[in-house]
Design a protein around this motif. Structure first.
Motif, PDB file in Angstrom:
ATOM      1  N   ALA A  37      36.447  34.548  50.451  1.00 54.76           N
ATOM      2  CA  ALA A  37      37.715  35.257  50.263  1.00 54.76           C
ATOM      3  C   ALA A  37      37.589  36.468  49.338  1.00 54.76           C
ATOM      4  CB  ALA A  37      38.788  34.293  49.752  1.00 54.76           C
ATOM      5  N   PRO A  38      36.890  36.343  48.182  1.00 57.77           N
ATOM      6  CA  PRO A  38      36.815  37.516  47.301  1.00 57.77           C
ATOM      7  C   PRO A  38      35.951  38.644  47.851  1.00 57.77           C
ATOM      8  CG  PRO A  38      35.620  35.670  46.342  1.00 57.77           C
ATOM      9  CD  PRO A  38      36.299  35.143  47.550  1.00 57.77           C
ATOM     10  N   LYS A  78      27.880  32.674  51.396  1.00 58.58           N
ATOM     11  CA  LYS A  78      27.941  34.126  51.162  1.00 58.58           C
ATOM     12  C   LYS A  78      26.545  34.744  51.084  1.00 58.58           C
ATOM     13  CE  LYS A  78      28.671  33.191  46.248  1.00 58.58           C
ATOM     14  NZ  LYS A  78      29.691  33.175  45.201  1.00 58.58           N
ATOM     15  N   ARG A  98      29.270  37.690  40.505  1.00 57.07           N
ATOM     16  CA  ARG A  98      29.388  36.263  40.852  1.00 57.07           C
ATOM     17  C   ARG A  98      29.774  36.086  42.316  1.00 57.07           C
ATOM     18  NH1 ARG A  98      32.249  35.619  35.799  1.00 57.07           N
ATOM     19  NH2 ARG A  98      34.215  35.438  36.941  1.00 57.07           N
ATOM     20  N   ALA A  99      30.685  36.932  42.748  1.00 46.01           N
ATOM     21  CA  ALA A  99      31.193  36.784  44.116  1.00 46.01           C
ATOM     22  C   ALA A  99      30.099  37.076  45.147  1.00 46.01           C
ATOM     23  CB  ALA A  99      32.370  37.722  44.334  1.00 46.01           C
ATOM     24  N   THR A 145      36.606  29.610  50.603  1.00 45.13           N
ATOM     25  CA  THR A 145      37.040  30.187  49.317  1.00 45.13           C
ATOM     26  C   THR A 145      35.963  31.092  48.715  1.00 45.13           C
ATOM     27  OG1 THR A 145      36.244  28.244  48.109  1.00 45.13           O
ATOM     28  CG2 THR A 145      38.583  28.277  48.722  1.00 45.13           C
ATOM     29  N   ALA A 146      34.709  30.838  49.070  1.00 45.17           N
ATOM     30  CA  ALA A 146      33.624  31.670  48.532  1.00 45.17           C
ATOM     31  C   ALA A 146      33.577  33.040  49.214  1.00 45.17           C
ATOM     32  CB  ALA A 146      32.293  30.953  48.698  1.00 45.17           C
ATOM     33  N   PHE A 170      27.047  28.759  43.121  1.00 38.92           N
ATOM     34  CA  PHE A 170      27.063  27.660  42.146  1.00 38.92           C
ATOM     35  C   PHE A 170      27.222  26.317  42.857  1.00 38.92           C
ATOM     36  CE2 PHE A 170      28.554  31.153  39.490  1.00 38.92           C
ATOM     37  CZ  PHE A 170      27.869  30.946  38.300  1.00 38.92           C
ATOM     38  N   THR A 226      32.652  39.639  37.701  1.00 43.10           N
ATOM     39  CA  THR A 226      33.265  38.835  38.776  1.00 43.10           C
ATOM     40  C   THR A 226      32.676  39.232  40.130  1.00 43.10           C
ATOM     41  OG1 THR A 226      35.314  38.651  37.520  1.00 43.10           O
ATOM     42  CG2 THR A 226      35.468  38.231  39.863  1.00 43.10           C
TER      43      THR A 226
END
Lengths: 488, 227
Positions: B109-110, B158, B81-82, B106-107, B87, B78
């Motif tokens: 936030a993590p 990001k 990916r973050a 939202t991309a 994507f 994860t």
């Protein structure tokens, strides 16, 4: 991001949110209403018990009657000996049925037990006055015979002689006047029968009125009899001055008239000098009540000790029935509806997650941890729960308000009620038991307390979290590849 | 750099086993572009999911910069990916209740980026795809092409090392398709991304410097001079 996302989702899915919230609201509202009604029942029972006990009384001590006690009362009443029409009366001050009497020294014995704060005695009596107007009958009949006075009496009437002498006229009209009298310990009125009433007019007894010819009259009885402070009331031939009018807290007084205990003992026809029928006990603290009860049971011979909880078990009538309904059926109904609401909320939340598979799959693909997605789902469900809680509280308060507004009257009977069929003539012990039964009517209220509101909030939060767990569980199990594949 | 060695991905459909990928070997150098083409059900999307750490190979290894993605924990995957992979999906996959700017955020936030910084970077990313005037618009208020631009901004905000695009023009008309393809290629060149594009569009495939054709799980890579 969490709050923005949460707010937007709830706004977008407000219909679904409303369905979940309404489901929870129904359950929570029912819990509030049932809890409030149950609390109202408890309050009503407390009122009943207080009316019987007096506020501040924790235990009562008495001596139960034997079957052999209380045989038929005999009254001697008849026409005067001179054979003329006359008015005769017989005034009796008899023990109120249902109990034997304890020696007054038992009050000191009880007071000496550990944990007893105060013990006072009281004597329950029944003043019965028979008043008869007697008319003499006349002997008539015989061939041209002169009518002569003859004995008449109750039930006397025309003779049935055919041709012979017969009695004509005569008879008696008998009035029976009865009221209850309780002798109270004037030195300690904070515990005992008068403590369940407040003085609404005049004054109560002074501490030195132990032998005074003073009476405090229950307001309902005073109203019926047209009595007011300063009037005189006759008890066993003695004229008592009405010094105060007492209004019972629940509208049901322990007695019609209260007089000093010493006077009651002196006037009783049953030789009750130094006797009491009931000892009212106040414990040092509520925690001490069971121990005090055991101590009195063990150390005071012949004592029968009753606590409020014992008495509560004896409450019968529709208050008892309604209370059982509220506590049993109501509780289970609430639990069933609440569980159903929780399950419904959980399933709807799971279904909502099912419709958002792509959304959550995308977020996971973007690097959102499962925990973050679960937190989002649970957050939404939690807010739904709180919304349901708010609606439920409103529903519950409305329900409780309706109950309070309607204020159904409940009656309660406490005491060893006779099991004789209705209309039967009661004699002896059965009659005494019947007299010892006290009935009180109370209007049901459904108070919504802060603790009930707190319970509702806790249930709402729990409902939301349970629903969130369902949804979160499903969201956590979503694998991003599967989630994205499903929509291809 | 991606290194795929003997990668097989097998799905079980009832009693039948289907190999979406069968022994694929592939290398994608940093900054390279690879266009993957093939028929529906040929294994294109499966390959992309393995490259993106969305799924794990049944056998073989998929390594990114020397790390075997299949051997990472779910949490580590994860994080990859973050931080590393952007994507772009055929259906845009925007959150319908969030504005364009919030969707891009939202991309971030993590990654623990603070709210103000998130908003600034999201606005810049949207500006870079020509949507500076559409920050507060909801996806439903945007055209298909604009929604895909938002998705591209979300993938790139990001500053990932890898951009994976799965049929990004599949739901767009021809003019918009060309815009989006041009935008993606421009960003690839500008940002030096490793760029993998899955498509069944032959016109896009023709322009690719490196084309991988996948059929029944088998991959054939063709190198050609850039157009």
């Amino acid at each position: 991001m969490f709050l923005t996302y949460l707010r937007r989702e709830l706004r977008r899915r407000r219909k679904a949110a409303l369905v979940v919230a309404l489901g929870l609201a129904l359950g929570i509202g029912l819990v509030i209403t049932v809890s409030s009604v149950a609390a109202g029942m408890r309050d009503a029972q407390d009122e009943v018990l207080h009316s019987l006990y007096g506020v501040g009384t924790d235990l009562t001590v008495s001596k139960e009657a034997d079957e052999s006690d209380g045989g038929p009362q005999t009254f001697r009443i008849g026409p005067g000996e001179d054979g003329e029409d006359s008015t005769e009366t017989d005034d009796r001050l008899m023990p109120l049925g249902g109990f034997q009497h304890l020696d007054a020294s038992a009050v000191d014995d009880v007071a000496a037990q550990d944990g007893v704060d105060t013990a006072v005695g009281a004597l329950a009596l029944n003043d019965i006055e028979f008043k008869g107007d007697f008319r003499q009958g006349r002997i008539a009949g015989g061939a041209g015979g002169q009518a002569a006075p003859g004995q008449g009496g109750p039930g006397g009437g025309a003779g049935d002689g055919e041709g012979g002498p017969r009695i004509e006229g005569g008879g008696a009209d008998i009035d029976v006047d009865s009221f209850t009298v309780t002798g109270v310990d004037v030195t300690r009125q904070d515990v005992g029968p008068l403590s369940s009433s407040r003085i609404s007019d005049g004054a109560t007894f002074g501490k030195n009125d132990t032998d005074a010819l003073k009476a405090v009259v229950d307001s309902a009885y005073a109203k019926d009899e047209g009595l007011k402070t300063g009037d005189k009331i006759t008890i066993k031939g003695k004229k008592f001055e009405v010094v105060g009018i007492a209004t019972a807290d629940t509208g049901a007084a322990t007695a019609n008239v209260y007089i000093p205990l010493q006077r009651a003992q002196q006037l009783s026809d049953a030789d009750l000098e130094d006797k009491v029928s009931t000892i009212y006990v106040k414990a040092d603290s509520s925690e001490d009540i069971p121990a005090v009860k055991d101590a009195i049971d063990e150390n005071v011979a012949g004592a029968s000790v009753t606590s409020a909880s014992d008495l509560a078990e004896q409450v019968s009538g529709n208050l008892s029935t309604a209370s059982n309904l509220a506590t049993n059926i109501g509780r289970w109904l609430s639990v069933v509806v609440l569980v159903a609401a929780f399950l419904l909320a959980g399933l709807l939340t799971m279904s909502a997650v099912g419709r958002r598979v792509r959304e959550f799959g995308t977020l996971k693909a973007l690097g959102w941890r499962s925990g973050r997605v679960v937190r989002q789902v649970m957050g939404e469900a939690f807010v739904n729960g709180i919304l349901g809680g708010v609606l439920g509280i409103a529903l519950g308060i409305a329900g409780a308000y309706v109950v309070t507004a309607v204020a159904p009257t409940l009656d309660a009977s406490v005491g060893p009620a006779s099991d004789a069929p209705e209309g039967a003539v009661l004699r002896g012990p059965q009659k005494m038991l019947d007299e010892a039964t006290t009935s009180v009517e109370v209007a049901l209220q459904a108070p919504v307390t802060l603790s009930v509101i707190a319970l509702a909030v806790a249930l709402a939060a729990a409902g939301g979290l349970i629903a969130g767990c369902f949804g979160g569980w499903r969201a956590a199990r979503l694998r991003p590849a599967d989630a994205l594949r499903r929509v291809e | 750099m991606y290194q795929l060695t003997g990668v097989t991905k097998r799905y079980q459909r009832g009693k039948e086993a289907i190999d979406a990928l069968a022994g694929v070997d592939l290398t994608i150098a940093d900054g390279d572009q690879l266009v993957v083409r093939g028929p529906t059900g040929g294994g294109k999307s499966t390959l992309l999911q393995l490259l993106g750490g969305l799924d794990r190979a049944t056998s073989g290894t998929v390594s990114l910069d020397g790390t075997d993605l299949g051997g990472l924990s779910e949490a580590a995957l994860t994080r990859v990916r973050a931080a590393t992979i952007g994507f772009v999906f055929q259906s845009f996959n925007l959150i319908p209740t969030l504005s364009a700017q919030e969707n891009v955020e939202t991309a971030l936030a993590p990654l623990g980026v603070k709210a103000a910084e998130r908003a600034r970077r999201a606005a810049e990313a949207l500006e870079s795809v020509g949507l500076a005037e559409r920050l507060t618009h909801l996806p439903g208020e945007l055209s298909g092409g604009q929604q895909q631009r938002v998705a591209i901004a979300r993938a790139l905000v990001k500053q990932p090392k890898v951009l994976l695009a799965d049929e990004p023009t599949g739901n767009l008309d021809e003019d918009t398709r060309d815009d989006i393809v041009g935008l993606l290629e421009g960003l690839w060149k500008e940002l030096g991304l490793t760029y993998v594009l899955v498509t069944h569009d032959s016109s896009i495939a023709k322009r690719a410097p490196r084309l991988a054709v996948i059929r029944k799980g088998r991959l054939k890579v063709t190198e050609r001079e850039a157009a």
